[in-house]
Design an enzyme around this catalytic site. Sequence first.
Site, PDB file in Angstrom:
ATOM      1  N   SER A  21     -48.088  46.237 -35.317  1.00 41.59           N
ATOM      2  CA  SER A  21     -47.360  47.092 -34.949  1.00 41.59           C
ATOM      3  C   SER A  21     -47.781  48.109 -35.821  1.00 41.59           C
ATOM      4  O   SER A  21     -47.095  47.800 -36.866  1.00 41.59           O
ATOM      5  CB  SER A  21     -46.073  46.516 -33.631  1.00 41.59           C
ATOM      6  N   SER A  23     -45.504  50.586 -35.705  1.00 44.18           N
ATOM      7  CA  SER A  23     -43.986  51.131 -35.196  1.00 44.18           C
ATOM      8  C   SER A  23     -43.677  50.655 -36.381  1.00 44.18           C
ATOM      9  O   SER A  23     -42.826  52.813 -37.042  1.00 44.18           O
ATOM     10  CB  SER A  23     -43.632  50.775 -34.229  1.00 44.18           C
ATOM     11  N   LYS A  72     -41.759  45.436 -21.066  1.00 46.06           N
ATOM     12  CA  LYS A  72     -41.389  46.843 -21.058  1.00 46.06           C
ATOM     13  C   LYS A  72     -40.371  47.059 -19.729  1.00 46.06           C
ATOM     14  O   LYS A  72     -39.664  47.436 -19.528  1.00 46.06           O
ATOM     15  CB  LYS A  72     -42.552  47.526 -20.752  1.00 46.06           C
ATOM     16  N   ASN A  93     -39.419  51.578 -22.840  1.00 47.07           N
ATOM     17  CA  ASN A  93     -39.596  51.357 -24.279  1.00 47.07           C
ATOM     18  C   ASN A  93     -39.190  52.344 -25.303  1.00 47.07           C
ATOM     19  O   ASN A  93     -39.092  51.554 -26.412  1.00 47.07           O
ATOM     20  CB  ASN A  93     -40.887  52.281 -24.111  1.00 47.07           C
TER      21      ASN A  93
HETATM   22  P1  NAP Z   1     -50.651  46.596 -18.830  1.00 50.07           P
HETATM   23  O1  NAP Z   1     -49.298  47.048 -17.926  1.00 50.07           O
HETATM   24  O2  NAP Z   1     -50.640  45.319 -18.608  1.00 50.07           O
HETATM   25  O3  NAP Z   1     -51.982  48.345 -17.411  1.00 50.07           O
HETATM   26  C1  NAP Z   1     -53.122  47.345 -17.531  1.00 50.07           C
HETATM   27  C2  NAP Z   1     -54.186  48.357 -16.862  1.00 50.07           C
HETATM   28  O4  NAP Z   1     -55.481  48.578 -17.517  1.00 50.07           O
HETATM   29  C3  NAP Z   1     -54.200  47.793 -15.634  1.00 50.07           C
HETATM   30  O5  NAP Z   1     -54.182  49.008 -15.172  1.00 50.07           O
HETATM   31  C4  NAP Z   1     -54.704  46.956 -15.796  1.00 50.07           C
HETATM   32  O6  NAP Z   1     -55.353  46.727 -14.113  1.00 50.07           O
HETATM   33  C5  NAP Z   1     -56.603  47.865 -16.613  1.00 50.07           C
HETATM   34  N1  NAP Z   1     -57.313  46.400 -16.403  1.00 50.07           N
HETATM   35  C6  NAP Z   1     -56.718  45.298 -17.603  1.00 50.07           C
HETATM   36  N2  NAP Z   1     -58.133  44.824 -18.254  1.00 50.07           N
HETATM   37  C7  NAP Z   1     -59.085  45.844 -16.743  1.00 50.07           C
HETATM   38  C8  NAP Z   1     -60.474  45.408 -17.028  1.00 50.07           C
HETATM   39  N3  NAP Z   1     -61.038  44.933 -17.586  1.00 50.07           N
HETATM   40  N4  NAP Z   1     -61.078  46.108 -15.877  1.00 50.07           N
HETATM   41  C9  NAP Z   1     -59.833  47.248 -15.308  1.00 50.07           C
HETATM   42  N5  NAP Z   1     -58.892  46.795 -15.625  1.00 50.07           N
HETATM   43  C10 NAP Z   1     -58.540  46.305 -16.301  1.00 50.07           C
HETATM   44  O7  NAP Z   1     -50.720  47.620 -19.508  1.00 50.07           O
HETATM   45  P2  NAP Z   1     -50.020  49.061 -19.970  1.00 50.07           P
HETATM   46  O8  NAP Z   1     -48.244  48.610 -21.017  1.00 50.07           O
HETATM   47  O9  NAP Z   1     -50.136  49.779 -19.126  1.00 50.07           O
HETATM   48  O10 NAP Z   1     -51.306  49.869 -21.540  1.00 50.07           O
HETATM   49  C11 NAP Z   1     -52.657  50.122 -21.371  1.00 50.07           C
HETATM   50  C12 NAP Z   1     -53.021  50.227 -22.492  1.00 50.07           C
HETATM   51  O11 NAP Z   1     -52.616  51.414 -22.819  1.00 50.07           O
HETATM   52  C13 NAP Z   1     -53.415  49.453 -23.713  1.00 50.07           C
HETATM   53  O12 NAP Z   1     -54.208  49.819 -23.726  1.00 50.07           O
HETATM   54  C14 NAP Z   1     -52.160  50.532 -24.696  1.00 50.07           C
HETATM   55  O13 NAP Z   1     -51.997  49.459 -25.665  1.00 50.07           O
HETATM   56  C15 NAP Z   1     -51.868  51.653 -24.476  1.00 50.07           C
HETATM   57  N6  NAP Z   1     -50.762  51.759 -24.593  1.00 50.07           N
HETATM   58  C16 NAP Z   1     -50.906  53.253 -26.059  1.00 50.07           C
HETATM   59  C17 NAP Z   1     -50.090  54.012 -25.879  1.00 50.07           C
HETATM   60  C18 NAP Z   1     -49.684  54.832 -27.370  1.00 50.07           C
HETATM   61  O14 NAP Z   1     -48.207  55.760 -27.764  1.00 50.07           O
HETATM   62  N7  NAP Z   1     -50.492  54.827 -27.244  1.00 50.07           N
HETATM   63  C19 NAP Z   1     -48.006  53.672 -25.754  1.00 50.07           C
HETATM   64  C20 NAP Z   1     -48.877  52.731 -24.428  1.00 50.07           C
HETATM   65  C21 NAP Z   1     -49.250  52.231 -24.236  1.00 50.07           C
HETATM   66  P3  NAP Z   1     -54.975  45.305 -12.472  1.00 50.07           P
HETATM   67  O15 NAP Z   1     -53.541  46.955 -12.352  1.00 50.07           O
HETATM   68  O16 NAP Z   1     -56.218  45.872 -12.115  1.00 50.07           O
HETATM   69  O17 NAP Z   1     -54.908  44.826 -13.687  1.00 50.07           O
END
Ligand code: NAP
Length: 289
Positions: A21, A23, A72, A93
Amino acid sequence: MAKIDSSTKVLGLIGDPVSGSLSPRLQNRVIDRLGLNYRYFAFPVAEGDVKEAVVGAKGLGLKGLNVTVPHKKTVAEYVDSKSRAARITGSVNTITFAEEGEIEGDNTDWKGFLKSLELHGFDPRGKRCLVFGAGGAAAGVVYGLVRRGARRIVIVNRTESKGVELARKMEGLSPGVDLDVRPLTGSDIEKRIERSDLVLNATSVGMGATEGEAIWEGKSCFRSGQLVYDLIYNPSPTEFLKLAGDGGAETIDGLDMLILQGLESLKKWTGEEFESGELVDELRRCLRA
Ligand code: NAP
């Protein structure tokens, strides 16, 4: 670095894993810059230990915690009150341990996301948006777009039912917004991307085991005048952003959102008001180093 003494207040991050992280580096840099007597630590917390971690942090007098993957959603069960954003997105968060003893749960992802758009001169009001993903991050982004008056939001997700569930949570928030859900395999996605002013990747495709892959492989649908945003910040640029950039779109990675959601949490815990915009350049350089 400011000295640590008996009145230093403790902040932290809980998640699993937390070793990669950014952070702690981000928050401690800002804490030093503002001359605050706080320190921010990363605490690895296993899935079954979330309740003990939150209750223990309160007992030790911590001021606040950030919460990351995979806690979360779970952590929302252990707070005494939730902000509207946390309630609607189902994702906490930021935890604040209030003076009166209450444990407050909030979601600052959506604010950080909107501030990052502002920084890049993009106003979502009246715009057509397409969001890949329906997880916690997508919920924050869609909530932000709805709150800021986007005209149309298409949620595209591998598991369509999760997209439908996310759209349902947004019902009634803004009557003017047209929300649609499509499966990733939909034959009309290419066209819908082309028609969108803002296209977002809020899935984890493009990082970790899927580094080098893109949630959408075609590049003929990306165009100039379009903003394409990937919430992933490592690697940067992702394959998705490379394709979009090749197609002529303006691109943004997830680092500004990470910085700005973190600053929103810090403001909440410390009660300090500071101009985030000024700090972002410095923090980008520090975190990329
Ligand atoms: P999450 O709740 O686990 O959701 C994951 C998402 O990705 C779901 O929609 C899932 O689809 C999809 N997914 C995963 N593997 C896939 C694949 N092989 N093909 C197609 N879809 C796939 O995770 P999250 O917390 O939302 O995080 C998502 C991303 O955002 C991560 O990369 C994280 O690092 C990033 N993020 C960035 C910030 C920032 O501040 N920049 C903040 C938060 C998160 P399904 O529903 O079909 O499983």
